[in-house]
Design a protein around this motif. Structure first.
Motif, PDB file in Angstrom:
ATOM      1  N   GLN A  11      31.010  54.928  46.495  1.00  0.00           N
ATOM      2  CA  GLN A  11      31.495  53.410  45.786  1.00  0.00           C
ATOM      3  C   GLN A  11      30.350  52.738  45.278  1.00  0.00           C
ATOM      4  O   GLN A  11      30.081  51.863  44.407  1.00  0.00           O
ATOM      5  CB  GLN A  11      32.003  52.622  46.929  1.00  0.00           C
ATOM      6  CG  GLN A  11      31.311  52.302  48.222  1.00  0.00           C
ATOM      7  CD  GLN A  11      32.293  51.930  49.443  1.00  0.00           C
ATOM      8  OE1 GLN A  11      32.928  52.681  49.684  1.00  0.00           O
ATOM      9  NE2 GLN A  11      31.582  50.997  50.090  1.00  0.00           N
ATOM     10  N   GLN A  20      27.508  46.108  47.268  1.00  0.00           N
ATOM     11  CA  GLN A  20      27.601  46.654  48.595  1.00  0.00           C
ATOM     12  C   GLN A  20      26.859  45.643  49.481  1.00  0.00           C
ATOM     13  O   GLN A  20      27.592  45.446  50.678  1.00  0.00           O
ATOM     14  CB  GLN A  20      27.012  47.920  48.491  1.00  0.00           C
ATOM     15  CG  GLN A  20      27.303  48.571  50.119  1.00  0.00           C
ATOM     16  CD  GLN A  20      28.632  48.966  50.247  1.00  0.00           C
ATOM     17  OE1 GLN A  20      29.449  49.426  49.161  1.00  0.00           O
ATOM     18  NE2 GLN A  20      29.047  48.848  51.484  1.00  0.00           N
ATOM     19  N   LEU A  23      29.391  42.749  50.096  1.00  0.00           N
ATOM     20  CA  LEU A  23      30.234  43.511  51.109  1.00  0.00           C
ATOM     21  C   LEU A  23      29.922  42.916  52.383  1.00  0.00           C
ATOM     22  O   LEU A  23      30.820  42.623  53.448  1.00  0.00           O
ATOM     23  CB  LEU A  23      31.044  44.701  50.783  1.00  0.00           C
ATOM     24  CG  LEU A  23      31.992  44.980  49.400  1.00  0.00           C
ATOM     25  CD1 LEU A  23      31.979  46.224  49.082  1.00  0.00           C
ATOM     26  CD2 LEU A  23      33.301  43.973  49.575  1.00  0.00           C
ATOM     27  N   LEU A  44      39.195  47.938  53.509  1.00  0.00           N
ATOM     28  CA  LEU A  44      37.851  47.056  53.240  1.00  0.00           C
ATOM     29  C   LEU A  44      36.944  47.538  54.397  1.00  0.00           C
ATOM     30  O   LEU A  44      35.601  47.495  54.318  1.00  0.00           O
ATOM     31  CB  LEU A  44      38.380  45.574  53.605  1.00  0.00           C
ATOM     32  CG  LEU A  44      39.082  44.946  52.353  1.00  0.00           C
ATOM     33  CD1 LEU A  44      39.710  43.394  52.681  1.00  0.00           C
ATOM     34  CD2 LEU A  44      38.194  45.030  50.901  1.00  0.00           C
ATOM     35  N   GLY A  47      35.343  50.339  53.419  1.00  0.00           N
ATOM     36  CA  GLY A  47      34.358  50.168  52.285  1.00  0.00           C
ATOM     37  C   GLY A  47      33.046  49.217  52.902  1.00  0.00           C
ATOM     38  O   GLY A  47      32.119  49.070  52.197  1.00  0.00           O
ATOM     39  N   SER A 491      43.424  44.794  48.724  1.00  0.00           N
ATOM     40  CA  SER A 491      42.021  44.811  49.019  1.00  0.00           C
ATOM     41  C   SER A 491      41.167  44.917  47.684  1.00  0.00           C
ATOM     42  O   SER A 491      40.061  44.605  47.600  1.00  0.00           O
ATOM     43  CB  SER A 491      42.130  46.039  49.895  1.00  0.00           C
ATOM     44  OG  SER A 491      42.469  47.176  49.301  1.00  0.00           O
ATOM     45  N   GLN A 492      41.918  45.587  46.753  1.00  0.00           N
ATOM     46  CA  GLN A 492      41.159  45.698  45.395  1.00  0.00           C
ATOM     47  C   GLN A 492      40.731  44.555  44.825  1.00  0.00           C
ATOM     48  O   GLN A 492      39.397  44.237  44.362  1.00  0.00           O
ATOM     49  CB  GLN A 492      41.982  46.590  44.407  1.00  0.00           C
ATOM     50  CG  GLN A 492      41.186  46.723  43.081  1.00  0.00           C
ATOM     51  CD  GLN A 492      42.007  47.784  42.145  1.00  0.00           C
ATOM     52  OE1 GLN A 492      42.007  48.948  42.582  1.00  0.00           O
ATOM     53  NE2 GLN A 492      42.827  47.040  41.249  1.00  0.00           N
ATOM     54  N   ILE A 495      37.782  42.930  46.852  1.00  0.00           N
ATOM     55  CA  ILE A 495      36.475  43.491  46.539  1.00  0.00           C
ATOM     56  C   ILE A 495      35.918  42.907  45.126  1.00  0.00           C
ATOM     57  O   ILE A 495      34.723  42.556  44.945  1.00  0.00           O
ATOM     58  CB  ILE A 495      36.439  45.150  46.145  1.00  0.00           C
ATOM     59  CG1 ILE A 495      36.570  45.608  47.750  1.00  0.00           C
ATOM     60  CG2 ILE A 495      35.229  45.428  45.581  1.00  0.00           C
ATOM     61  CD1 ILE A 495      37.103  47.101  47.758  1.00  0.00           C
ATOM     62  N   THR A 499      32.354  40.898  45.381  1.00  0.00           N
ATOM     63  CA  THR A 499      31.192  41.561  44.543  1.00  0.00           C
ATOM     64  C   THR A 499      30.885  40.534  43.267  1.00  0.00           C
ATOM     65  O   THR A 499      29.760  40.759  42.713  1.00  0.00           O
ATOM     66  CB  THR A 499      31.498  42.852  44.240  1.00  0.00           C
ATOM     67  OG1 THR A 499      32.672  43.150  43.693  1.00  0.00           O
ATOM     68  CG2 THR A 499      31.583  43.803  45.347  1.00  0.00           C
TER      69      THR A 499
END
Length: 523
Positions: A11, A20, A23, A44, A47, A491-492, A495, A499
């Motif tokens: 990722q 990252q 997150l 998540l 991730g 969840s997408q 993110i 981010t």
């Protein structure tokens, strides 16, 4: 434990170390750890999200074993929030996991300040009244909110944020920023120094297409009142002009130039979308303006001054057939122009920060650099409040969706997902929720849906008959395959929001599992 860089290697290639890090510094609150919420949170946690807090007051029941992989037979009768929290902690022990045994609806009504500690709230399976209240609470506290709901073979995802700005929008397709249609003086001078009629065949075959196209565009403009090709005929003529410069049929650099000719036809300057952003009222910055809008204000000044109508140059070059010498020289030209544009932007950003009483070095260099690199791809997303959408939906859009056969199921499910909440408020159960005939439920649901349509200013419109019986057949069940899909979509989007990369969806995303269709409704 694996090092973060190897643990999240795949990722990191998508959203990089900055993504990252965002997150890992985020704290997420999940309301209701039903299958929909559990699936969203699982993605998540895998991730590497920083911390999670699950709010759910229910106990694990035998029925939960059939659609939620995050509970097991041993946990029946125990706190659902605690059980799911323990399972998620197991799959990534780097994530801090907490739980609160409380009904989310109660928490929304009695302790709204609870939500201000989080970066983002994922609210699943809430009824309309709670969604409206939570949206207000999160907007006031500047907390991001994603709503998700699965209901039989349908479901929705909706983002609730005042404003979301994106620098790294990462579009699937974007035009290389080569300025073939508007070369700056140094590039022009370099191109002029190269002779297209060089007799040496190897040298002729290794002139990069950037040089060929800038030269041919200059030649074209001289005979066309300084205009570049715009009609199909002119574009074909231009390509023929490029072709005429070939010394032999096997010159791949010229073939490349013909294929890349469309880069010359692109309009000069900035797109309408970027025009709208630099003329947005938020670009008139003050002491409370965000970094994004301060940089937009600097961009506006840059375009009007040293940019001469253009944004800062990106500075990267694609691969092309070229001699090493030409390629390196061009690369240096593009790099130094991008660096000079960045330095001008940096100065403008600093002077604007001083003007509005902020620390001139408060926006770090890498952020300004990234902004310059992505100045043609900026995005600003704004979302109406849920209450506003429910009370005053866009009549034009609503009528358009209701009249369009392709959208009839999506808008039908959108209205029926609201109608089932009204049904439940009146009859203390969802339509078709208990055994027995659903005929009465169907006619009652239809009455509620028609009155909702009337409230929305859509008298005379009807929904597809089969949708009523499907909604009653669903009986408010959460089917695992649907919850996994809705949870995945939610969840997408989370993110993207955290981010600040890629463009989050606008409107309400409706999934129709009967026809395998996903559509977005902008109301």
């Amino acid at each position: 434990m694996a090092e973060p860089k190897t643990k999240y290697d795949r990722q990191l290639r998508i959203w990089g170390e900055l993504g990252q890090s965002a997150l890992e510094n985020a704290s997420i609150c999940l309301l209701n750890c039903s299958p929909t919420g559990s699936e969203a949170l699982k993605n998540l946690v895998l991730g590497g999200i920083g911390s999670i807090t699950i709010v759910d007051g229910s106990k694990v029941e035998i029925g939960d074993l059939g659609n939620n992989f995050m509970v097991d037979a041993k946990s029946v009768g125990q706190s659902k929030a605690k059980t799911v929290c323990g399972f998620l902690q197991e799959i990534n022990d780097a994530v801090k996991a907490n739980f609160v045994e409380e009904n989310p609806d109660t928490l929304i009504s009695t302790d709204p300040s609870f939500f201000s500690q989080f970066t983002l709230v994922i609210a699943t399976q809430l009824v309309e009244d709670s969604m409206v209240k939570l949206d207000k609470i999160c907007r006031e506290a500047n907390v991001l909110l994603v709503l998700a709901r699965s209901y039989g073979l349908t479901g929705f995802v909706r983002i609730c944020v005042k404003e979301h700005t994106v620098i790294e929008s990462k579009p699937d397709h974007s035009l290389d920023d080569l300025r073939l249609n508007n070369p700056w003086p140094e590039l022009k001078r370099y191109v002029e120094s190269i002779d297209l009629n060089v007799e040496e065949p190897a040298a002729h075959k290794h002139i990069p297409y950037v040089v060929i196209l800038v030269k041919v565009a200059e030649e074209w403009a001289q005979t066309h009142s300084s205009n570049l090709p715009s009609t199909r005929e002119e574009k074909n003529e231009f390509k023929d002009l490029v072709k005429s410069k070939m010394a032999s049929t096997d010159e791949d650099n010229y073939k490349e130039a013909i294929v890349a000719a469309f880069k010359v036809f692109a309009p000069r300057g900035i797109s309408q979308e970027i025009q709208d952003i630099i003329h947005d009222s938020c670009a008139e910055v003050g002491s409370n303006s965000s970094d994004f809008w301060v940089m937009v204000a600097a961009l506006k000044e840059f375009i009007s001054n040293e940019g001469d109508g253009e944004p800062p140059l990106e500075g990267s070059m694609p691969d092309m057939i070229s001699s090493t010498e030409h390629y390196i020289n061009l690369q240096k030209l593009y790099h130094s122009k991008a660096e000079a544009d960045f330095l001008s932007m940096e100065q403008r950003v600093k002077s604007i920060l001083v003007k509005v009483g902020q620390d001139p070095s408060s926006i770090p260099k890498p952020t300004i650099k990234s902004f310059c690199k992505n100045a043609r791809k900026l995005k600003v997303c704004r979302y109406r409040t849920i209450e506003d959408e429910f009370k005053n939906p866009s009549a034009t859009e609503l009528h358009k969706y209701l009249a369009d056969e392709d959208y009839s199921s999506a808008i039908g499910f959108y209205i029926l997902l609201r109608a089932v909440d009204r049904f439940a408020a009146t009859y203390k159960k969802f339509p078709g929720q208990f055994d027995g005939s659903t005929d009465d439920d169907e006619s009652q649901l239809k009455t509620i849906a028609l009155s909702l349509l009337s409230e929305m200013g859509c008298d005379g419109y009807v929904l597809k008959e089969e949708l009523y019986s499907e909604m009653c057949r669903f009986g408010a069940a959460e089917i695992h395959v649907v919850t996994a899909f809705i949870g995945g979509v939610a969840s997408q989007e989370v993110i993207k929001l955290i981010t600040k990369q890629f463009v989050p969806m606008l409107g309400t995303f409706i999934f129709n599992g009967i026809d395998h269709k996903s559509q977005s409704l902008k109301l």
